[in-house]
Structure formats: structure tokens, C-alpha cells
Design an enzyme around this catalytic site. Structure first.
Site, PDB file in Angstrom:
ATOM      1  N   GLU A   7      10.292   1.094  -6.124  1.00 30.66           N
ATOM      2  CA  GLU A   7      10.260  -0.216  -5.455  1.00 30.66           C
ATOM      3  C   GLU A   7      10.953  -1.332  -6.229  1.00 30.66           C
ATOM      4  OE1 GLU A   7       6.220   1.640  -4.370  1.00 30.66           O
ATOM      5  OE2 GLU A   7       7.567   1.626  -6.068  1.00 30.66           O
ATOM      6  N   ASP A  80       5.219   3.953  -4.845  1.00 32.21           N
ATOM      7  CA  ASP A  80       3.825   3.932  -5.294  1.00 32.21           C
ATOM      8  C   ASP A  80       2.965   4.985  -4.587  1.00 32.21           C
ATOM      9  OD1 ASP A  80       4.300   1.929  -7.080  1.00 32.21           O
ATOM     10  OD2 ASP A  80       3.625   0.310  -5.772  1.00 32.21           O
ATOM     11  N   ASP A  82       0.321   5.224  -2.793  1.00 35.38           N
ATOM     12  CA  ASP A  82      -0.676   4.808  -1.796  1.00 35.38           C
ATOM     13  C   ASP A  82      -0.015   4.758  -0.429  1.00 35.38           C
ATOM     14  OD1 ASP A  82       0.950   2.606  -1.995  1.00 35.38           O
ATOM     15  OD2 ASP A  82      -0.617   1.197  -2.552  1.00 35.38           O
ATOM     16  N   GLU A  84       0.994   2.286   1.365  1.00 36.71           N
ATOM     17  CA  GLU A  84       2.141   1.386   1.422  1.00 36.71           C
ATOM     18  C   GLU A  84       3.367   2.039   0.767  1.00 36.71           C
ATOM     19  OE1 GLU A  84       2.971  -2.260   3.251  1.00 36.71           O
ATOM     20  OE2 GLU A  84       1.105  -1.127   3.119  1.00 36.71           O
ATOM     21  N   TYR A 296      -2.099   2.955 -11.874  1.00 33.36           N
ATOM     22  CA  TYR A 296      -1.838   2.223 -10.631  1.00 33.36           C
ATOM     23  C   TYR A 296      -2.998   1.289 -10.292  1.00 33.36           C
ATOM     24  CZ  TYR A 296       0.012   1.274  -6.009  1.00 33.36           C
ATOM     25  OH  TYR A 296       0.530   0.667  -4.900  1.00 33.36           O
ATOM     26  N   ARG A 298      -3.736  -0.481  -7.405  1.00 37.73           N
ATOM     27  CA  ARG A 298      -4.316  -0.605  -6.057  1.00 37.73           C
ATOM     28  C   ARG A 298      -5.071   0.681  -5.765  1.00 37.73           C
ATOM     29  NH1 ARG A 298       0.785  -3.027  -5.290  1.00 37.73           N
ATOM     30  NH2 ARG A 298       0.602  -5.277  -4.951  1.00 37.73           N
ATOM     31  N   HIS A 343      -7.522   7.671  -5.612  1.00 42.42           N
ATOM     32  CA  HIS A 343      -6.783   7.530  -6.858  1.00 42.42           C
ATOM     33  C   HIS A 343      -7.747   7.374  -8.021  1.00 42.42           C
ATOM     34  CE1 HIS A 343      -3.313   7.053  -4.338  1.00 42.42           C
ATOM     35  NE2 HIS A 343      -3.833   6.003  -3.762  1.00 42.42           N
TER      36      HIS A 343
END
Length: 898
Positions: A7, A80, A82, A84, A296, A298, A343
Site C-alpha cells: 500500500e 495488509d 485484513d 481492506e 499489524y 488493525r 489476527h
């Protein structure tokens, strides 16, 4: 070389360092596609077809990736780990396929890693997979739902509730939490109660505090002592009896450490300890993650990888010794509703590196890393061992009993490095008691109260307050004559307003939102001016309150906590591949579209009347006289009701407008806006639908009518005159200023209108192009024709004189060097010497009559040297006679001096 896409450029830089020259690592700079912000981007009638568009800024990043793929025939999506991140990878693959950058034989894979470390990245490269379709479907469902709510519900708000900005699927529910809490606070009726405490002494004259628990042989409940008289009797009951220690009980106890951080708890603790907002916290955490310092950020999981647990235990043993290490590793399970445990927790990537070792320069990142590091290490440390002691003291007749409690830390354990913060202040349980023996006499302390003991919960402090009956009193306390027994007045408190931390905690408990959305949700409702933050507490604005009432009454199902949480569960089922996302969308849209259609049939009057009805207890509470609280206090005939201004603010106005212009701020009678002028100004009142505001600008404070629009980008404004105190500028004064310029009348000579107003240089009257200053601001509103004509005539006469050349005070003669007259002039700031375009100030203490040519030439030379004016161009050579005269002039001057 394979092309790896992540990203952010920071993440790309770190990963490129680990992968080396065998890979090309590029950044997508976040999402590359999104739904265009216009109606029709999601089409429910076409099986929820979604039209995606590549953002202008993203086109160059997509092109860079496509160009790299021309040379390197493999794509690895490493966004990432997740939902998103999965969506970004899916968008990238789709966009590149549409550009024909990915061919049929181009290998495309997806890798994920929970930490940006060399081991994690290289291990992920060995375990590629394909884009997770269920995760993408869950993203598509959420995006479609958010779009449908935003673009279908927001227009209803705009048309039926003027001033409302927009609504959101989760944001509106979050806003309701804040508004419901505020209304709960407003409805709250405090209840009075009293407590009685005594300062006692042991046989060794050591003081300790005890509270009254039994009175008249009956165990006291919280509200049993409900007034000052009862408190006085209780104080006297304690002071009039001999007391002994009835029992001493010491119980061992333990306190276990908190679990490692997940997204919500990190936001809460950063708010408690540092006052950091959710967005600020996540921004700092993002940079720590991209630098490879933490895992990570989130996540709703609190589990820790086995190798990380063992590393933490090794670090504990090395730094603090085996006594701080529990026999076995600690395991944690999340109790939050809808926790996915997808996670790992948020933890340092290297348990041996604390904040001091890393030497992080950014303040927010350093504080946050230190917090994460200590919480993680503490989570695997031994429990703290405590001893809690309870001492009961009683009178011989059993009519009075008191209790003292204390706590001693026998072994600090995890507390040595970390202890979790608290949202609300709790009673202090850390008091340490002196040695007390069962059966010993408990005497009232001869030294009276300590400073801390004398403080009350209602901010009153016991001071000298004599009383003839031996009991001293203040408004909120009673004190025994020997000053050792104290009765304190308390009132029950309403629930506290939410902070960002407690709001996130509540959302998590209800199952509203997800870790990746908490920060954006809390930020969005503030950006929309639905909520403001004061002293770290969230307070609903008028706009937010009105939107919530509207939605709660006309779209009640969609702001219900249970409905929103249930919808989140369905979307989680989609993530797990257990539901079809289009079926979820279809069921939602079937009922939601009906609610939209019904709301569009409502008139604005119906909406406002419903809001008036719902908010009546808040904005029209019963008055002491028992009269109609909605009767206009100004005209006595009109009916008060809530109205909205073009600016979106709400106010209370009279139904007899414009005959009656009575207004007051939205809220109960007596409510007022903050005395501080915020970024959007302070509302002084309303003129029709236009808000009259007190504003602050770069040139000072001013009043303004209405808001900027496309037709009128600059609404009527008027600066606050000098000498006016801001706290005295009310609605009437603002309307006076906004009525300017005032027409005095036509000039008797030419009939052109004379106007009075206030300008940059103060109050004035104007006729044509002539402006004449007048005495005071009050004169602007009172000056009559005769005086206005007189002031204008004076100004016209002075302008005529000003056109003539000013006469010098003294003429000194020609400049001895370059020629040209040198004169002494009278200036606005005192006398000065003038030569050509050079003006040299005459020093203080020198009279104009004493200035000589030599003095003048010296001052002129100094002025030229300082760059005051450029030296005049050289003159043409003077004729011989004039040149001889110039040479003679200084000789005369020199001879005169001798």
C-alpha cells in the site's frame, strides 16, 4: 523479477530492504479504485452492479505497476492482512486485467504477513495463495451498504431536515450513542445522600480512616442518610460512644495483568494515558508497523504467536528475574461481541527492543511503542500479590459500626512495569493501614482531620464554621466539635459523556463497527460538525441531535444497536463464506427502499413538529409558573417551536415572525452557546432563517449574517468597532452593525444621499467621494443632517488646503555638495530636514531654529547611507559663476564657525 505491490511507499522501502534486488517492490498508495460519488454507482435493480472508477491520483501508480509488469512477468499482491487489504489486492488485479497488463499466463499470487520483519516477509513469500473471494465479497457488501445508505438517505435529510449534511450506516448509530447519553444526562435528577467518616487512632497513636456502616443497629444503605439533620445525628452518634476494634481480617489476593493490545484497547489506553484521539493513535501505529517495529495494528485478536510468547518470557527472565515469570505462558481469550480473532495481538516484533533501544524520534510513535512494549511484556509476567485488610470497629451497644479497609502490595509482579488506566475515577483502594489488633480501643484522633480527609466530593472544604450546639456546619458538610468525625454531602452523578476511548469500547461491546473502522467513524461525526470534543469529552451539536431524532423516528430500525450488530454478524458470515453477499444486500434494500419512499412523502412541517414533540421535554420543559412553556415570552401570542437556519443550526423562534422576532438558542430556556468563539463562530440569534454570528477573522472579530453560498460567497459582515467588548456584543448590537451603512438623508446642496458607517479608520459620514471622520461609534447611529453637513464641509476645506505645497519652517539654502534646496519642515511625527527626496528626522532635543546647514548635511548623509532613499542622479555641471558660488558657500560657513 516478480513485482511486489504493497500500500505505502514506507512499507515498500522496508520490504524492498528484506527482499533485495531479486524483486521490484512498488506502492499502490492505498485504494486505487472506488465508487464514484454520484447516484447510480450501485444499482439495486441490476443485481447490485457496482461501477468502479480509478482515482485521478491513482492512475499514475497503476501505470507504474503495469509498466513494471511488461518486464517482469509475475505479480505478488502483498497488501495488509485484513479485509481492506484483501480488497486493495482485488482492485489492483481487476484494474491491471482491464488494462491488459496481466495476461492469461501471468502468475498472480497473494501473500500476507502480520509483521514487517525479514523472517515474516520471507516466510510469507514461501506460502502464496489466491485473493480470498469471501473476504472480497464481505468488502463489497459493506461498501454497497454504506453507499446505499449514504446516497439514498442523505438526500432525504437534505430535503426534509435543512442543514443536515449526511448520514452513514455505522456513523449514525455511533452518533445516536452520543446523543442518547447527552439526553440521559439532561434527564438526570441528582439525589442527595450523606456519608460519615471518622479519623481514628491506634494505641500507638497512628491514624487511620473509617466510614460509618451501621447506625442504630441497622446496616446503612447508600441513601439512608439523606439530609444534613440526619448527618448531624449520625456524627453525634459516633462521637458520643466509645469504640473498639471488633475484628481484623486480612485476605490474600492477586491481580492479573491485562491482555495484550488489540485495536480498540490500544485506542482506549492511548486516550487515557496520552489524550491521543483514535485517528492520531492509528496514524502513529501505522508508521510503527511500516517501520517493522510492531505487528499489524488493525486487529480484534489478543492471541500471541508461540514464538513471541517465548521471546517475551526470555526477556522477562533476563531483565527482571525468574520471580517475575509465571510457571506457564498466559493465554487470553477475547470477550468482545463479534470478535473474529483473525489476527495476532498488537505487539513488538522484537521483545528485546524497548523504546529507549529503538531511539524513535517522533514523539507520538515513541510514546505509543513504549505503551505497546510494556503492555505486551506485562501480559506474560507474574500476577501481583496483595493483602486486603478489613477492620470493623463497633460501639459496646452495637448501635454504631465503622469499617476501615486497606491494601498492601506484597509482590508487585507485572505492576513493576505497567498498570492499565481507568476511564472513570474509582474509590481509592490503595490505602495502607497501620498495625491494628482485635479488641483494642479505637480513639477519635486528637489531631483532627488531615487535609485530604477534609475534602468533599462536591468541591467544598471544611473551614472554620462555629456552631453553638457543638457541631460545625458548612453547606455540604457537618463536623464534630473535636474535628475527628465528618459528615459529607454527596449527590448522585449522571453518566459521564463519552470520550473517544469509552465510545470505541461501547461500540466494541455492542458489536458495532470493526477495528479498521473505529477511527474513521469517530473522526467523521466530528468532521461533519455533528459532535464537538471539549476536554476530551464528546458533546453532540444541534445538527447531530436533530439528525439522530429524525433517524430515530423515521428510520428507527436502521439506527438500532441490535440491528446494526446483527448486520455486522451477517457480513462476518459472508467473510467466512457462509452467506451470499447479494442476498444480504437484497434483504436490506427491500425494507430500506420502502422507508426512503415513505420519508420522501413527509413535509418539512411534519418533520419539525415531530422533532418538537420528541424534544419537548428538553427544549420546552415545564416552567415554575405552570403556564404553557411554548407561549412566546415576547409577544405573548405566538407559539414557540424549533426552526432551522440555512446554516443548518437549530433555534427556537416565534410563530408570529416577522411581526415578532423573538429567538433563543436551541435547547432549554436559559441555554446559551459557549462564550468562546469557535471555528464556526458563536451564534447570537436568528433573523428569519439566517443565523447572526460573532466570528473571528485575520483582521479581528466581526459579525456576519447567514452563510456563504454560490450566489453570495461573501455574506453581509461588519467588523466589531474598537472599544466594544466581545462579551457585550449581543444579537441587538449585531443587528445594528449589520444595518450599516445608515442613511442620514439627502445633502441639501445636490440631493445625493449622506451615509454614516464604520470603516477601517473608525466611524465616518460619506457624501459622494468625501469621507469625514466623526467622534464615536454611537454617533454613527445618532448623527443628524446639520452636523453631518458641517463635518463634510470641514473635510472638503482641508482637502483643498492639502493640495497646496507645504511651506518650510526654515530655508537653509543650497546643498553644498550636490545642490538643491535644503529646508526644515514640519511633519506629522515632528520636524525634519528635506533635500530632494530625502527626509532626515531632526534628533530629539534639537530645535528647528538651531539647525545649521552642516548639521542638515550630516543627517542627510546618514539617511542616504542607511538606504532611506537613493542618492539623486548627478546634476549637469553648473555654469562657472554658479560653481564658484557653490565653492564659496562652505568657506563662509567655515569662517562663521571660527
Amino acid at each position: 523479477m516478480p513485482v511486489v505491490v504493497v500500500e505505502s511507499p514506507a512499507k515498500a522501502k522496508t520490504i524492498n530492504k528484506y527482499l533485495g534486488s531479486d524483486y521490484t517492490v512498488l506502492a499502490s498508495y492505498g485504494h486505487v479504485r472506488d465508487l464514484p460519488p454520484k447516484d447510480g454507482s450501485v444499482d439495486p435493480d441490476a443485481d447490485f452492479d457496482m461501477k468502479w472508477e480509478i482515482a485521478t491520483d491513482s492512475k499514475k501508480h497503476v501505470k507504474a505497476i503495469a509498466d513494471a509488469l511488461k518486464e517482469d512477468g509475475e505479480l505478488i499482491l502483498a497488501t495488509d492482512p485484513d479485509r481492506e487489504g484483501e480488497a486493495i489486492s482485488w482492485h489492483l488485479e481487476e484494474a491491471l486485467r482491464n488494462r491488459k497488463a496481466i495476461k492469461k499466463d501471468t502468475p498472480v499470487s497473494r501473500v500476507v504477513f502480520n509483521a514487517i520483519t525479514k523472517a515474516a516477509v520471507t516466510d510469507a513469500m514461501k506460502n502464496p495463495r489466491q485473493v480470498d473471494e469471501p473476504l472480497v465479497h464481505a468488502y463489497l457488501a459493506r461498501r454497497a451498504l454504506d453507499y446505499l445508505v449514504g446516497f439514498k438517505l442523505s438526500p432525504v435529510l437534505w430535503r426534509r431536515l435543512p442543514g443536515a449534511k449526511s448520514a452513514g450506516r455505522v456513523q449514525s448509530v455511533c452518533l445516536r450513542l452520543i446523543v442518547d447519553r447527552e439526553m440521559e444526562i439532561e434527564r438526570f435528577n441528582p439525589q442527595e445522600y450523606w456519608s460519615v467518616r471518622a479519623m481514628l487512632e491506634t494505641q500507638r497513636s497512628q491514624s487511620y480512616e473509617a466510614r460509618l456502616t451501621v447506625l442504630g443497629g441497622k446496616k446503612l444503605d447508600k441513601f439512608d442518610i439523606d439530609n444534613a439533620t440526619a448527618a448531624e445525628l449520625a456524627v453525634q452518634a459516633v462521637t458520643s460512644r466509645d469504640l473498639k476494634v471488633k475484628s481484623v481480617e486480612a485476605k490474600p489476593g492477586t491481580r492479573n495483568p491485562s491482555a495484550p493490545f488489540m485495536t480498540s484497547t490500544l485506542q482506549q489506553e492511548a486516550s487515557r494515558k496520552f489524550g491521543m484521539g483514535a485517528r492520531q493513535t492509528m496514524s502513529a501505529a501505522q508508521r510503527l508497523y511500516e517501520a517493522g517495529h510492531i505487528t499489524y495494528m488493525r486487529t480484534d485478536g489478543i492471541d500471541m504467536a508461540p514464538e513471541a510468547v517465548m521471546s517475551a518470557r526470555d526477556a522477562i527472565k533476563d531483565k527482571y528475574g525468574e520471580t517475575y515469570l509465571p510457571d506457564s505462558p498466559r493465554m487470553y481469550k477475547n470477550k468482545a461481541k463479534n470478535a473474529q480473532e483473525a489476527h495476532e495481538c498488537i505487539r513488538p516484533t522484537d521483545m528485546w527492543k524497548d523504546a529507549a533501544t529503538l531511539k524513535i524520534s517522533d514523539g507520538d510513535q515513541r510514546k505509543l511503542y513504549d505503551l505497546i512494549y510494556k503492555r505486551t511484556i506485562a501480559s506474560q509476567m507474574a500476577a501481583a500479590r496483595l493483602e486486603r485488610t478489613t477492620v470493623d470497629i463497633a460501639s459496646d451497644d452495637g448501635q454504631v459500626e465503622l469499617r476501615a479497609t486497606g491494601q498492601v502490595v506484597l509482590f508487585d509482579g507485572f505492576i513493576k512495569i505497567y498498570e492499565e488506566g481507568r476511564d472513570d475515577v474509582a474509590e481509592d483502594d490503595e490505602n495502607r493501614l497501620p498495625q491494628i489488633t482485635e479488641g483494642e480501643v479505637a480513639k477519635l484522633s486528637a489531631g483532627g482531620l488531615s487535609a485530604d480527609f477534609a475534602k468533599t466530593s462536591d468541591d467544598a472544604v471544611i473551614e472554620d464554621a462555629g456552631a453553638s450546639d457543638g457541631v460545625q456546619r458548612t453547606k455540604s458538610a457537618v463536623l464534630s466539635e473535636n474535628e475527628a468525625v465528618l459528615g459529607l454531602q454527596h449527590h448522585t452523578q449522571p453518566p459521564p459523556r463519552y470520550t473517544e476511548a469509552t465510545l470505541v469500547k461501547k461500540m466494541e461491546e455492542l458489536g458495532i463497527g470493526r477495528p479498521s473502522t473505529y477511527a474513521s467513524i469517530v473522526t467523521t461525526i466530528q468532521d461533519r460538525d455533528y459532535v464537538r470534543k471539549e476536554k476530551n469529552r464528546l458533546i453532540p451539536e444541534d445538527k447531530g441531535r436533530l439528525v439522530t431524532v429524525f433517524l430515530s423516528n423515521f428510520f428507527s430500525r436502521y439506527v438500532e444497536y441490535d440491528f446494526t450488530a446483527a448486520l455486522e454478524e451477517e457480513l462476518d458470515d459472508v467473510s467466512a463464506g457462509e452467506r451470499d453477499y447479494k442476498n444480504v444486500l437484497a434483504r436490506f434494500w427491500k425494507d430500506f427502499s420502502v422507508a426512503i419512499a415513505e420519508a420522501m412523502d413527509l413535509s418539512i412541517t411534519e418533520v419539525l413538529e415531530k422533532i418538537n414533540e420528541v424534544l419537548a421535554p428538553h427544549i420546552f420543559p415545564p416552567n415554575e409558573e405552570g403556564t404553557d412553556p411554548r407561549l412566546c415570552p415576547n409577544c405573548g401570542e405566538g407559539r414557540l417551536s424549533m426552526r432551522t437556519a440555512r446554516s443548518g443550526g437549530a433555534f427556537i423562534g416565534c410563530s408570529n415572525y416577522p411581526e415578532c422576532r423573538y429567538t433563543r438558542p436551541f435547547g432549554p430556556p436559559g441555554a446559551d452557546d459557549s462564550s468562546e468563539i469557535g471555528p464556526d463562530g458563536k451564534i447570537l440569534g436568528y433573523d428569519g432563517e439566517d443565523a447572526i454570528k460573532l466570528m473571528k477573522g485575520r483582521f479581528g472579530p466581526y459579525v456576519q449574517r447567514g452563510e456563504p453560498t454560490e450566489e453570495a460567497p461573501k455574506p453581509p459582515r461588519m467588523s466589531i468597532p474598537k472599544g466594544w467588548e466581545l462579551d457585550q456584543v449581543d444579537f441587538e448590537k449585531a443587528m445594528m452593525l449589520l444595518s450599516l451603512p445608515r442613511e442620514v438623508g439627502p445633502h441639501p446642496e445636490d440631493g445625493e444621499m449622506i451615509e454614516a458607517s464604520i470603516g477601517r479608520y473608525g466611524p465616518y459620514v460619506k457624501h459622494g467621494k468625501i469621507y469625514a471622520n466623526i467622534g464615536s461609534v454611537d454617533d454613527v447611529f445618532e448623527i443628524g443632517m446639520n452636523r453631518a453637513v458641517e463635518e463634510l464641509a470641514k473635510k472638503a476645506a482641508s482637502r483643498g488646503r492639502r493640495g497646496q505645497a507645504a511651506k518650510p519652517l526654515r530655508e537653509l539654502g543650497e546643498h553644498p555638495g550636490d545642490g538643491g534646496p535644503v529646508n526644515v519642515m514640519e511633519g506629522r511625527y515632528g520636524p525634519y530636514v528635506k533635500w530632494e527626496k530625502v527626509n532626515a528626522t531632526i534628533p530629539k532635543g534639537t530645535e528647528p531654529a538651531d539647525v545649521t546647514m552642516e548639521m542638515a548635511v550630516e543627517w542627510i548623509a546618514e539617511k542616504v547611507a542607511k538606504g532611506g532613499k537613493k542618492k539623486p542622479a548627478a546634476r549637469k555641471k553648473a555654469p562657472a559663476k554658479k560653481a564658484a558660488a557653490k565653492k564659496a558657500a562652505p568657506k563662509k560657513s567655515a569662517a562663521k564657525k571660527e
